[in-house]
Design a protein around this motif. Structure first.
Motif, PDB file in Angstrom:
ATOM      1  N   LEU A 379      34.988  34.696  49.006  1.00 45.91           N
ATOM      2  CA  LEU A 379      36.296  35.150  49.168  1.00 45.91           C
ATOM      3  C   LEU A 379      36.971  36.608  47.931  1.00 45.91           C
ATOM      4  CD1 LEU A 379      37.135  31.713  50.871  1.00 45.91           C
ATOM      5  CD2 LEU A 379      37.257  33.851  51.942  1.00 45.91           C
ATOM      6  N   SER A 380      36.496  36.813  47.395  1.00 50.07           N
ATOM      7  CA  SER A 380      37.447  37.250  45.981  1.00 50.07           C
ATOM      8  C   SER A 380      36.999  38.218  45.748  1.00 50.07           C
ATOM      9  CB  SER A 380      37.067  36.058  44.409  1.00 50.07           C
ATOM     10  OG  SER A 380      37.325  34.693  44.061  1.00 50.07           O
ATOM     11  N   SER A 381      35.860  38.579  46.685  1.00 46.40           N
ATOM     12  CA  SER A 381      36.087  39.862  46.315  1.00 46.40           C
ATOM     13  C   SER A 381      35.992  41.599  47.185  1.00 46.40           C
ATOM     14  CB  SER A 381      34.232  40.022  47.557  1.00 46.40           C
ATOM     15  OG  SER A 381      32.982  39.648  47.288  1.00 46.40           O
ATOM     16  N   ARG A 382      36.639  42.177  46.034  1.00 48.98           N
ATOM     17  CA  ARG A 382      37.496  43.410  46.955  1.00 48.98           C
ATOM     18  C   ARG A 382      36.046  44.125  46.474  1.00 48.98           C
ATOM     19  NH1 ARG A 382      40.108  39.981  48.737  1.00 48.98           N
ATOM     20  NH2 ARG A 382      42.403  39.209  48.046  1.00 48.98           N
ATOM     21  N   VAL A 383      36.122  44.945  47.224  1.00 47.30           N
ATOM     22  CA  VAL A 383      35.093  46.048  47.059  1.00 47.30           C
ATOM     23  C   VAL A 383      34.493  47.426  47.984  1.00 47.30           C
ATOM     24  CG1 VAL A 383      32.602  46.564  47.105  1.00 47.30           C
ATOM     25  CG2 VAL A 383      33.357  44.518  47.153  1.00 47.30           C
ATOM     26  N   ALA A 384      35.028  48.454  46.938  1.00 46.63           N
ATOM     27  CA  ALA A 384      35.013  49.881  47.533  1.00 46.63           C
ATOM     28  C   ALA A 384      34.068  50.331  47.394  1.00 46.63           C
ATOM     29  CB  ALA A 384      36.436  50.989  46.957  1.00 46.63           C
ATOM     30  N   VAL A 385      33.176  51.014  48.667  1.00 42.22           N
ATOM     31  CA  VAL A 385      31.814  51.639  48.730  1.00 42.22           C
ATOM     32  C   VAL A 385      32.271  52.777  48.615  1.00 42.22           C
ATOM     33  CG1 VAL A 385      29.986  51.763  50.322  1.00 42.22           C
ATOM     34  CG2 VAL A 385      30.965  49.862  50.005  1.00 42.22           C
ATOM     35  N   LEU A 610      46.417  44.195  51.014  1.00 42.96           N
ATOM     36  CA  LEU A 610      45.028  43.376  50.664  1.00 42.96           C
ATOM     37  C   LEU A 610      45.003  42.264  49.378  1.00 42.96           C
ATOM     38  CD1 LEU A 610      43.797  47.024  51.593  1.00 42.96           C
ATOM     39  CD2 LEU A 610      43.457  44.742  53.226  1.00 42.96           C
ATOM     40  N   ASN A 611      46.293  42.868  48.567  1.00 45.41           N
ATOM     41  CA  ASN A 611      46.821  42.798  47.574  1.00 45.41           C
ATOM     42  C   ASN A 611      46.978  40.713  47.734  1.00 45.41           C
ATOM     43  OD1 ASN A 611      45.439  43.759  45.350  1.00 45.41           O
ATOM     44  ND2 ASN A 611      47.299  45.224  45.860  1.00 45.41           N
ATOM     45  N   GLU A 612      47.819  40.366  48.819  1.00 45.28           N
ATOM     46  CA  GLU A 612      47.867  39.255  48.780  1.00 45.28           C
ATOM     47  C   GLU A 612      46.852  38.733  49.799  1.00 45.28           C
ATOM     48  OE1 GLU A 612      50.939  37.263  47.784  1.00 45.28           O
ATOM     49  OE2 GLU A 612      51.044  38.459  46.919  1.00 45.28           O
ATOM     50  N   TYR A 613      46.029  39.588  50.765  1.00 44.22           N
ATOM     51  CA  TYR A 613      45.656  38.349  51.749  1.00 44.22           C
ATOM     52  C   TYR A 613      44.450  37.320  50.828  1.00 44.22           C
ATOM     53  CZ  TYR A 613      41.126  38.529  55.106  1.00 44.22           C
ATOM     54  OH  TYR A 613      40.122  38.303  55.853  1.00 44.22           O
ATOM     55  N   GLY A 614      43.988  36.506  51.597  1.00 51.81           N
ATOM     56  CA  GLY A 614      43.451  35.374  50.911  1.00 51.81           C
ATOM     57  C   GLY A 614      41.248  35.175  51.309  1.00 51.81           C
ATOM     58  N   GLY A 615      41.690  36.461  52.234  1.00 49.19           N
ATOM     59  CA  GLY A 615      39.867  36.739  52.210  1.00 49.19           C
ATOM     60  C   GLY A 615      39.057  37.693  51.206  1.00 49.19           C
ATOM     61  N   ALA A 616      37.692  37.826  51.890  1.00 51.18           N
ATOM     62  CA  ALA A 616      37.700  39.255  50.433  1.00 51.18           C
ATOM     63  C   ALA A 616      37.790  40.562  51.658  1.00 51.18           C
ATOM     64  CB  ALA A 616      35.800  39.213  50.618  1.00 51.18           C
ATOM     65  N   VAL A 617      37.690  41.588  50.889  1.00 46.37           N
ATOM     66  CA  VAL A 617      37.943  43.088  51.539  1.00 46.37           C
ATOM     67  C   VAL A 617      37.011  43.973  51.377  1.00 46.37           C
ATOM     68  CG1 VAL A 617      39.782  44.977  51.176  1.00 46.37           C
ATOM     69  CG2 VAL A 617      40.450  43.028  51.173  1.00 46.37           C
ATOM     70  N   LEU A 618      35.850  44.591  51.857  1.00 40.90           N
ATOM     71  CA  LEU A 618      35.164  45.671  51.589  1.00 40.90           C
ATOM     72  C   LEU A 618      35.118  47.022  52.549  1.00 40.90           C
ATOM     73  CD1 LEU A 618      32.014  46.189  50.831  1.00 40.90           C
ATOM     74  CD2 LEU A 618      31.623  45.371  53.099  1.00 40.90           C
ATOM     75  N   MET A 619      35.970  47.769  51.799  1.00 39.81           N
ATOM     76  CA  MET A 619      36.135  49.637  51.947  1.00 39.81           C
ATOM     77  C   MET A 619      35.068  50.099  51.552  1.00 39.81           C
ATOM     78  SD  MET A 619      39.625  50.268  49.725  1.00 39.81           S
ATOM     79  CE  MET A 619      40.711  48.553  50.018  1.00 39.81           C
ATOM     80  N   ILE A 620      35.636  51.475  52.185  1.00 42.58           N
ATOM     81  CA  ILE A 620      34.715  52.806  51.923  1.00 42.58           C
ATOM     82  C   ILE A 620      35.767  53.328  51.899  1.00 42.58           C
ATOM     83  CG2 ILE A 620      33.918  55.045  53.303  1.00 42.58           C
ATOM     84  CD1 ILE A 620      31.558  53.400  54.554  1.00 42.58           C
ATOM     85  N   SER A 621      36.281  54.462  51.132  1.00 44.83           N
ATOM     86  CA  SER A 621      37.276  55.623  50.907  1.00 44.83           C
ATOM     87  C   SER A 621      36.719  56.570  49.977  1.00 44.83           C
ATOM     88  CB  SER A 621      38.320  54.585  50.534  1.00 44.83           C
ATOM     89  OG  SER A 621      39.470  55.078  50.608  1.00 44.83           O
ATOM     90  N   SER A 628      41.318  52.145  44.292  1.00 48.54           N
ATOM     91  CA  SER A 628      41.767  50.746  42.758  1.00 48.54           C
ATOM     92  C   SER A 628      42.600  50.517  42.980  1.00 48.54           C
ATOM     93  CB  SER A 628      41.566  52.126  42.001  1.00 48.54           C
ATOM     94  OG  SER A 628      42.996  53.175  41.494  1.00 48.54           O
ATOM     95  N   SER A 629      43.086  50.679  43.583  1.00 44.42           N
ATOM     96  CA  SER A 629      45.126  49.783  43.552  1.00 44.42           C
ATOM     97  C   SER A 629      44.467  48.456  44.295  1.00 44.42           C
ATOM     98  CB  SER A 629      46.415  50.063  44.995  1.00 44.42           C
ATOM     99  OG  SER A 629      45.593  49.973  45.787  1.00 44.42           O
ATOM    100  N   VAL A 630      43.334  48.246  44.959  1.00 44.18           N
ATOM    101  CA  VAL A 630      42.904  46.901  45.693  1.00 44.18           C
ATOM    102  C   VAL A 630      41.604  46.559  45.119  1.00 44.18           C
ATOM    103  CG1 VAL A 630      42.471  45.777  47.598  1.00 44.18           C
ATOM    104  CG2 VAL A 630      44.458  47.637  47.960  1.00 44.18           C
ATOM    105  N   CYS A 631      40.707  47.682  44.885  1.00 38.75           N
ATOM    106  CA  CYS A 631      39.361  46.973  44.476  1.00 38.75           C
ATOM    107  C   CYS A 631      39.496  47.228  43.295  1.00 38.75           C
ATOM    108  CB  CYS A 631      38.234  48.009  45.475  1.00 38.75           C
ATOM    109  SG  CYS A 631      37.981  47.842  47.321  1.00 38.75           S
ATOM    110  N   THR A 632      38.217  46.153  43.068  1.00 35.08           N
ATOM    111  CA  THR A 632      37.927  45.566  41.500  1.00 35.08           C
ATOM    112  C   THR A 632      36.003  45.644  41.208  1.00 35.08           C
ATOM    113  OG1 THR A 632      37.691  43.391  41.161  1.00 35.08           O
ATOM    114  CG2 THR A 632      39.719  44.463  40.714  1.00 35.08           C
ATOM    115  N   GLU A 633      36.016  46.004  41.888  1.00 34.00           N
ATOM    116  CA  GLU A 633      34.222  46.062  42.537  1.00 34.00           C
ATOM    117  C   GLU A 633      33.943  47.030  43.391  1.00 34.00           C
ATOM    118  OE1 GLU A 633      30.388  43.749  44.130  1.00 34.00           O
ATOM    119  OE2 GLU A 633      32.943  42.814  43.234  1.00 34.00           O
ATOM    120  N   GLU A 634      33.505  47.983  42.336  1.00 32.34           N
ATOM    121  CA  GLU A 634      32.911  49.454  43.731  1.00 32.34           C
ATOM    122  C   GLU A 634      31.200  48.964  43.435  1.00 32.34           C
ATOM    123  OE1 GLU A 634      33.726  52.706  41.192  1.00 32.34           O
ATOM    124  OE2 GLU A 634      35.472  52.311  41.818  1.00 32.34           O
TER     125      GLU A 634
END
Length: 742
Positions: A379-385, A610-621, A628-634
């Motif tokens: 649930l902490s995941s903020r991932v950019a692919v 997305l930064n307020e959202y309590g779930g996980a985020v996975l995006m291609i961009s 980078s304003s949302v994701c700390t993991e790539e």
């Protein structure tokens, strides 16, 4: 209008006009000299006036009174300063018009068109008595808010539908891909590119942008979004139009391709380019002029106003347009629903998804697209692919959302929590909403979620039951999956077989059912149970409830309730797609190129949500500023490998209660449609009606019998179980009727 500062609007010229405007006020009869008290003030106001005149949007009495009157008040009465300012503005406006007319005459030979027209869409006036001047070789950025009518204007230009449009001009329109054309997608790549040139030239261009032999011989629809956009641009290169119209040309493109597009367009000298794009760095590099949608004081409708120079120069003249350079949320806010609790997940760092040693090879290919993938999500995941076009980014997330599965099953692990709710915004998600073109966004969401679960997902590749599985269902006598339980750490499903009494129902493990060939049936059951677990079976699927949800995504009633999907702009369609995806209060949102079609303001709103959202985020961009304003993991995808960079730190758990509650709009009897039971084997898995007509709670057996009667459409039996008297209609059970015709 031309937008550069003409010498006739110099500070010296403004000084002379100010003196003329002030004659007769407080004894001012002549032009002040350096020795006069008024000179320094007049000189300063003239400098201001020259700048304001260059900024065209400031030719309003309100702006000029604010800029000039405070200084004039120091040497004359306030009423006189207002009169002087009004005269001064009139004289300046005449000078501006004359200067612009003169500048236009100077390079008239470069004009491709110089027309005045009106433009409407449906019953809405988009532009009224506006002027459009286009010069050969210029590159125009068309700028305005989402919904202003930019795409409509480009389409009208392409089709020659504007009043006074020169019919001899050859145009070519590279659309954004927001409108699905099935015929176009079915065409062969090489054949499409050859339309307008010989095969050798077409092949050279395809090779230049690294189209493989397999891609060239396949249908366009089999290409990813990035490769489809490359193909559209290559076609434009071949046709050499007078006017090239580009609608979001950098959508789906990686950095290398954007660089190629920019380089090519800036070398054009005979072709005029008009571009709509929310990619500000691209626009800054490309544009020689900006055409802006504006509504000034006294204007009832928008008009087009030209500004010479790059985007940065335009923003200097229009400070309120600085949001084109910022992820701002000043006037727009998205509100995402918080996810419900996920069974067994107690911390934000506990995994709910994991891929281990996963390979994927497309059917018919020998080379693997992905090899030895090892990733997990919490649930902490903020991932950019991230990665180049065609590297396998979309392939990876399609496995995660269930559209595909590993090629090396048995040697790898793909584990996803059975109750996980995912919101998936696919790269070509417009394809779904555009099947409902003639309906409103509210109607679309009502259709999609009327049974609580996501009807559209059940038609996707990963969930649609095949003919083979249907045949196995018939052969095995499977009537349905009635409930689910966790026993001894193993997930089991209660199976109802045809012509077998329910008391003889048996439980089978997930692996057993999949081995019997019921994989999609199990997936659908999991989705239905997850929907009930979220309380979505209690959520009213009414216009007012849906519109409240759309309001949280910036799609107002004008478009959400009263408009049709076919009338939405690309940005508005993205808002609809996002809102629909988030209806199920997901634990994770997966987005493939979410920044396409959104303006800067909407990007800022999405980032904040997305930064307020309590779930996980996975995006291609490809938009580093955004992700980078949302994701700390790539997850960097290259040469088939997935390399993890960075980490998603622990976040506060924002999950609400297991079932979200919704306000009832009516006092109707609460109706629960379990659609396969709930995840608790001890719960009321057959619950369909909570009470009978007299308010007495139903026994479990009565509830089961009611569910069976309802499935068969046996209204008489339903009325009997609920003890509804003849002539009465039970609140919330209107389908039972009053019984008089039975």
């Amino acid at each position: 209008m031309a937008s550069f500062v003409h010498e006739r609007i110099s500070p010296q010229a403004c000084f002379s006009l100010l003196c003329q405007s002030a004659k007769g006020v407080d004894g001012i009869t002549n032009i002040p000299t350096v020795d006069d008290d008024e000179y320094e003030i007049f000189d300063y106001i003239s400098q201001i006036a020259s700048n304001l005149a260059a900024q065209r949007n400031d030719l309003s009495i309100t702006s000029w009174l604010a800029a000039c009157a405070p200084y004039l008040n120091t040497i004359m009465d306030e009423s006189d300063s207002e009169k002087v300012t009004e005269k001064f503005l009139k004289n300046i406006s005449k000078l501006v018009e004359a200067a612009d007319a003169e500048s236009e005459d100077e390079d008239e030979h470069l004009n491709l068109c110089n027309i005045e027209f009106n433009l409407a869409y449906g019953g809405k006036i988009l532009l009224h008595q506006t002027k459009l001047v286009l010069k050969r070789g210029h590159r125009y950025g068309l700028v305005g808010r989402n919904g202003a009518g930019k795409t409509t204007l480009m389409s009208a230009i392409n089709n020659g539908k504007l009043e006074g449009w020169p019919k001899e001009l050859k145009t070519y329109y590279v659309d954004s891909g927001s409108n699905v054309d099935n015929e176009w997608e079915e065409k062969n790549v090489l054949d499409f590119l050859k339309e307008g040139n010989e095969e050798k030239a077409a092949t050279e261009l395809l090779n230049k942008l690294k189209f493989t032999d397999v891609m060239v011989m396949n249908a366009i629809g089999e290409l990813s979004g990035g490769w489809q956009m490359k193909l559209r641009l290559l076609r434009a290169v071949i046709l050499h139009p007078d006017i090239l119209l580009l609608d979001e040309p950098t959508n789906h493109l990686d950095k290398a391709t954007v660089k190629w597009v920019t380089s090519y367009l800036t070398t054009l000298t005979d072709t005029t380019v008009i571009t709509v794009s929310h990619d500000t760095p691209f626009m800054e590099e490309l544009c020689t002029d900006i055409i802006h949608y504006e509504k000034r004081d006294g204007w009832t409708h928008n008009k087009l106003v030209n500004y010479k120079g790059r985007m940065s120069a335009f923003v200097e003249k229009q400070p309120q347009a600085k949001h084109y350079f910022e992820l701002s949320t000043a006037d727009l806010k998205f509100i995402f629903p918080q996810p419900g609790r996920l069974e067994g997940i107690r911390t934000s760092t506990q995994k709910f998804l994991e891929l281990s040693n996963v390979d994927y090879t497309y059917p018919g290919n020998t080379a693997a697209t992905l090899t030895d993938v090892n990733v997990k999500m919490t649930l902490s995941s903020r991932v950019a692919v991230i990665g180049a076009n065609g590297a396998g980014k979309s392939t990876l997330i399609k496995m995660i959302v269930g559209d595909t599965k590993p090629s090396n099953e048995g040697k790898s692990q793909l584990w996803i929590h059975h109750n996980l709710r995912i919101a998936y915004v696919a790269q070509h998600s417009f394809h779904h909403v555009e099947q409902h073109y003639e309906h409103s966004p509210c109607d679309y969401i009502a259709w999609r979620f009327k049974d609580a679960y996501d009807r559209e997902k059940f038609e996707s590749q990963g969930y649609k039951i095949t003919d083979e599985e249907k045949a196995r269902t018939d052969d095995w006598g499977l009537e349905g999956i009635w409930s689910r339980r966790m026993k001894g750490g193993i997930l089991e499903y209660e199976i109802k077989k045809r012509n077998v009494h329910e008391k003889n129902n048996k439980y089978f493990s997930k692996d057993e059912l999949i081995s019997l060939g019921f994989e999609k049936t199990v997936r659908q059951a999991d989705e239905k149970i997850a929907a009930v677990d979220a309380g979505l079976d209690l959520r009213p699927v009414t216009t007012s409830e849906i519109q409240k949800h759309l309001d949280d995504f910036g799609l107002t009633q004008e478009f959400g309730t009263f408009g049709k999907i076919k009338g939405l702009s690309g940005g508005q369609k993205v808002k609809l797609v996002l809102a629909a995806a988030m209806w199920n209060c997901p634990h994770m949102i997966v987005m493939d190129e979410p920044t396409n079609y959104l303006d800067r303001e909407a990007l800022g709103a999405l980032s904040a949500a997305l930064n307020e959202y309590g779930g996980a985020v996975l995006m291609i961009s490809h938009n580093k500023e955004f992700y980078s304003s949302v994701c700390t993991e790539e997850w960097f995808v290259e040469d088939g490998a997935v390399k993890k960079v960075g980490d998603s730190s622990e976040r506060e758990m924002k999950a609400v209660a297991k079932k979200k509650t919704f306000e009832k709009e009516e006092t109707a009897q609460e109706v629960l449609d379990s659609a396969g039971g709930n995840s608790n084997a001890n719960g009321d898995k057959y619950k369909d009606a909570a009470q009978n007509f007299w308010g007495k709670s139903l026994a479990k057996k009565e509830i089961r019998n009611f569910a069976k009667a309802k499935a068969k459409g046996d209204v008489k039996a339903m009325r009997t179980i609920l003890q509804v008297p003849m002539g009465k209609v039970m609140p919330g059970m209107e389908e039972l009727g009053d019984g008089k015709d039975q």
